[in-house]
Design a protein around this motif. Structure first.
Motif, PDB file in Angstrom:
ATOM      1  N   PRO A  39      11.982   4.034   2.112  1.00 15.12           N
ATOM      2  CA  PRO A  39      11.389   3.190   3.160  1.00 15.12           C
ATOM      3  C   PRO A  39      11.985   1.785   3.044  1.00 15.12           C
ATOM      4  CG  PRO A  39       9.689   4.274   1.843  1.00 15.12           C
ATOM      5  CD  PRO A  39      10.984   4.472   1.123  1.00 15.12           C
ATOM      6  N   HIS A  40      11.956   1.022   4.141  1.00 21.89           N
ATOM      7  CA  HIS A  40      12.470  -0.349   4.095  1.00 21.89           C
ATOM      8  C   HIS A  40      11.716  -1.154   3.043  1.00 21.89           C
ATOM      9  CE1 HIS A  40      13.430   0.555   8.519  1.00 21.89           C
ATOM     10  NE2 HIS A  40      14.486   0.811   7.785  1.00 21.89           N
ATOM     11  N   GLY A  41      12.440  -1.983   2.350  1.00 22.63           N
ATOM     12  CA  GLY A  41      11.805  -2.854   1.367  1.00 22.63           C
ATOM     13  C   GLY A  41      11.557  -2.196   0.017  1.00 22.63           C
TER      14      GLY A  41
ATOM     15  N   LEU B 121       6.474  -7.901   1.758  1.00 23.47           N
ATOM     16  CA  LEU B 121       7.042  -6.600   1.398  1.00 23.47           C
ATOM     17  C   LEU B 121       6.429  -5.488   2.268  1.00 23.47           C
ATOM     18  CD1 LEU B 121       8.755  -4.709  -0.257  1.00 23.47           C
ATOM     19  CD2 LEU B 121       7.200  -4.967  -2.179  1.00 23.47           C
ATOM     20  N   GLN B 124       7.841  -5.218   5.722  1.00 26.50           N
ATOM     21  CA  GLN B 124       9.118  -4.484   5.768  1.00 26.50           C
ATOM     22  C   GLN B 124       8.875  -2.990   5.625  1.00 26.50           C
ATOM     23  OE1 GLN B 124      12.707  -5.433   3.416  1.00 26.50           O
ATOM     24  NE2 GLN B 124      11.528  -7.213   2.787  1.00 26.50           N
ATOM     25  N   TYR B 125       8.073  -2.670   4.627  1.00 29.57           N
ATOM     26  CA  TYR B 125       7.814  -1.266   4.259  1.00 29.57           C
ATOM     27  C   TYR B 125       7.220  -0.469   5.416  1.00 29.57           C
ATOM     28  CZ  TYR B 125       6.466   2.435   0.890  1.00 29.57           C
ATOM     29  OH  TYR B 125       6.338   3.609   0.193  1.00 29.57           O
ATOM     30  N   THR B 127       7.564  -0.740   8.509  1.00 32.94           N
ATOM     31  CA  THR B 127       8.451  -0.448   9.646  1.00 32.94           C
ATOM     32  C   THR B 127       9.093   0.939   9.512  1.00 32.94           C
ATOM     33  OG1 THR B 127      10.344  -1.493   8.579  1.00 32.94           O
ATOM     34  CG2 THR B 127       9.037  -2.875  10.074  1.00 32.94           C
ATOM     35  N   SER B 128       9.035   1.523   8.319  1.00 34.53           N
ATOM     36  CA  SER B 128       9.623   2.852   8.126  1.00 34.53           C
ATOM     37  C   SER B 128       8.691   3.975   8.582  1.00 34.53           C
ATOM     38  CB  SER B 128       9.961   3.069   6.646  1.00 34.53           C
ATOM     39  OG  SER B 128      10.907   2.128   6.235  1.00 34.53           O
TER      40      SER B 128
END
Lengths: 182, 202
Positions: A39-41, B121, B124-125, B127-128
């Motif tokens: 996942p992003h981040g 954080l 960002q997270y 958005t997945s």
């Protein structure tokens, strides 16, 4: 001059003999190697693979290094009856002779930590696996939601783009010999 | 002669005592279910949770935020390599399957590792995953208050920088009025979260 040639000859012959010396490295075969899409981040990733030991003695996976990451550890995940997920660091994972150990979701995995640039989906990440007897084996891990389709189909007669990619990959893979022995 | 008549009498009194004991137990059990265990269940209700968290958009979130809609709440952390991204992917699939119904459901991912999982954080997270899922973090005390209120277990595995968190991996489901419905276990082959949420939203 003659001795010089002699020495060179012995040297050359011994070079040829080197791979022939009983090396357990050829006994370990890696399959279905993949890393879960991050996942992003996220800074951590989980790697999965099947390890088959074709040798006569047990071997142990004792460590791993993943490119672009700070470190990789061996982990075991368990979930109890109360739904509590627990993660434990392992010193090694034994692969008994003639058996295949699967590092798969819900059980063992390579815990890849400190990933500097998130692994790009559908790319291949070089991972070096360290075995107690077989030494190190470097192999590409496919980044996705599961192992690459037809990952192990390099020997199958059906030709598709995935296979073509696999072949290309294997030529780059110095462990080609040991991973396709069977 | 007296010995012969005394034996049946003894049996009758023993039987009476047994029936009496069973009756007392049954009444006691019913009382327990009605007056003691039920409040125990209502303690799990969302409206009875005391917490102030922050979502991944930086907005404050209290129990009131969940009022009036069914909820699916999952606890985890972003440094979790397997079960958290997998569960969030599964919830994303469920949200997609629910279509417009998903707009009427609260989906939340609460971090039990607030020290590392900052709002930045999480923003960002998240958005997945499906945009219906809200990421929640906050002070360790507030996170703890919410988690322990629902009986969620979590524990840091070591003091090093690369620690893991052991934690309850179930999804907590709540009815529209905030009452606790049940936990969902995605590892169970019988679990159908889409249907459960569709039923709660109806």
């Amino acid at each position: 001059m003659k001795t010089c040639i002699q020495v060179l000859r012995i040297f050359c012959v011994s070079l040829f003999l080197l791979p022939a010396t009983p090396s357990l490295a050829s006994d370990i075969m890696i399959g279905n190697a993949w890393i879960r899409e991050m996942p992003h981040g996220a800074e951590v990733a989980a790697g999965y693979l099947d390890i088959t030991n074709h040798g006569a003695v047990a071997d142990r996976l004792i460590g791993a290094e993943a490119s672009g990451a700070m470190s990789a550890m061996l982990h075991q995940m368990t979930t109890d009856d109360n739904g509590v997920m627990r993660m434990r660091h392992l010193e090694g994972i034994e692969i008994p002779p003639g058996e295949t150990m699967s590092l798969a979701p819900g059980g063992y995995h390579l815990m890849i930590v400190g990933v500097r640039e998130p692994y790009e989906a559908h790319s291949d990440i070089e991972v070096t696996l360290i075995f107690e007897h077989a030494g190190t084996i470097t192999t590409p891990f496919f980044v996705g939601h599961h192992a690459r389709a037809n990952h192990d189909a390099a020997h199958s007669p059906t030709m598709n783009h995935e296979q073509g990619h696999n072949m290309e990959q294997m030529q780059h893979d110095e462990n080609h010999e040991q991973t396709t022995d069977d | 002669m007296t010995d012969q008549s005394a034996a049946p009498k003894l049996w009758i009194s023993l039987l009476t005592a047994a029936i009496f004991a069973i009756a007392v137990f049954a009444i006691g059990f019913t009382l327990y279910i009605t007056f003691w265990a039920k409040p125990e269940l209502s303690r799990l209700a969302l409206q009875n949770q005391q917490f102030t968290l922050v979502n991944h958009r930086g907005e404050n979130v209290t129990a009131e935020h969940f009022a009036g809609r069914p909820s699916a709440i999952f606890f985890g952390y972003t440094h979790c390599p397997e079960i958290c991204p997998t569960t969030l992917n599964d919830i994303s699939i469920v949200a997609a399957e629910l279509g417009a119904t998903a707009d009427d459901i609260n989906f939340a991912f609460v971090t039990i590792d607030p020290e590392r999982d900052t709002v930045e954080l999480l923003s960002q997270y998240m958005t997945s995953f499906d945009p219906h899922i809200e990421g929640l973090t906050g002070s360790p005390e507030e996170v703890s208050a919410f988690a322990s209120g629902l009986g969620v277990y979590f524990r840091r595995t070591n003091d090093g920088p690369d620690y893991d968190m052991d934690h309850t991996s179930w999804i907590y489901l709540f009815k529209r009025d905030g009452d606790f419905f049940r936990t969902a276990n995605l590892n169970s082959p019988n679990e159908n979260l889409t249907e459960a949420l569709r039923a709660l939203a109806n």
